[in-house]
Design an enzyme around this catalytic site. Sequence first.
Site, PDB file in Angstrom:
ATOM      1  N   HIS A  29      62.658  34.632  17.230  1.00 32.24           N
ATOM      2  CA  HIS A  29      62.158  34.207  18.423  1.00 32.24           C
ATOM      3  C   HIS A  29      62.866  32.651  18.684  1.00 32.24           C
ATOM      4  CE1 HIS A  29      58.434  33.093  20.904  1.00 32.24           C
ATOM      5  NE2 HIS A  29      58.807  32.010  20.540  1.00 32.24           N
ATOM      6  N   GLU A  30      63.072  31.817  17.940  1.00 32.11           N
ATOM      7  CA  GLU A  30      63.674  30.737  18.346  1.00 32.11           C
ATOM      8  C   GLU A  30      65.247  30.934  18.444  1.00 32.11           C
ATOM      9  OE1 GLU A  30      61.800  28.317  18.750  1.00 32.11           O
ATOM     10  OE2 GLU A  30      59.984  29.082  18.282  1.00 32.11           O
ATOM     11  N   HIS A  33      65.422  31.656  22.225  1.00 29.40           N
ATOM     12  CA  HIS A  33      65.362  30.641  23.025  1.00 29.40           C
ATOM     13  C   HIS A  33      66.616  29.713  23.202  1.00 29.40           C
ATOM     14  CE1 HIS A  33      61.182  30.610  23.803  1.00 29.40           C
ATOM     15  NE2 HIS A  33      60.853  30.394  22.489  1.00 29.40           N
TER      16      HIS A  33
END
Length: 257
Positions: A29-30, A33
Site C-alpha cells: 500500500h505504501e 503511494h
Amino acid sequence: MNNLASVNLVTILTILFGFLLVIPALTLHEWAHAWMANRLGDPTARMLGRMSINPIRHIDPVGTVLVPLGLLIFTTMFTGIPFTFGWAKPVPFNPRYLKDPKRDTALIGIAGPAMNVFLAVGASLILLLLVLVAPNLIFNTALQTPWGASVLTGLGASIGLFAYINLVLCFFNLLPIPPFDGSRIVQKFLTGNARHYYARLEQYGMFIVLGLIFIPSMLFGVSIIGLYFSVTAQPIFQLLTTIEARTLFISLTALLG
C-alpha cells in the site's frame, strides 16, 4: 488440559498468521503511494527510501504493530473471528514537484487503496482457480455452515482472509478523515478556508477514527466501522470470490477450535 493447550496454540498461531498477512498488505500500500508520487515527478519518497517493499521502512509502531495485533488478539479471543486493520507511516511528498498539485495529490492518495484492491483481486483469482482445479483444497465439504455452504479449509480461509484484509485496508484508508487517503481525494474539491480547515483536522484524525470505532460500540452497542465494512468490503469480497464473508468468518471460527 492438553485440549486447552491445543486450542490456545491454534489461537496464537491464527493471531500471528493474521498479523503476518497485514504486513505485506500495508507495505505494498505504501509502496504504491511512493511509486505514484515518483511517477508524477516527486522524488521525495524515493530519496527517503520509501519506494521499497521492505516492511521495516514503512512500519509505524502504533498503526502497523500495536493496533493490528491488539485488534487481532481482542477479536480472536472474544469473538472467535480474527479481524484487524492498521496503517503504516505516511509516505511524504512535496506538492511543489507536482505539475497539478490538487489532481496529483488525489492520485497519490488513491494509489494505496488501488494496490489493496489489486492484491484482493489477485488473491480472489487464485482462490477461484483452485476451486476449479482442486476444490478439496479450498472447501471442507464434510462441514457445512447453518446456511448450507461448505466450510473453507485452512488454505481457503488463508487466501480468503488475505483478500478480505486488503479490502478492509482499502476502505479503511478511503475514510475522508485526514490523514487517511480519502482526505487527499476530498481536498481536490475544496478551496480556500474550507481546504485549510479540513487539512488542520489531520492532527486529530487518529482520535476521530478511534472514537468512531469504540464510542458507538460502548455507548450504543453499534459498530459504525463494522456497518461501514458490511456495505463495502463484505459485498465486494463476495463478488470477487463468490464466497460470503460470513462463510469466511465461520470457517475461521471452526479452524480455531
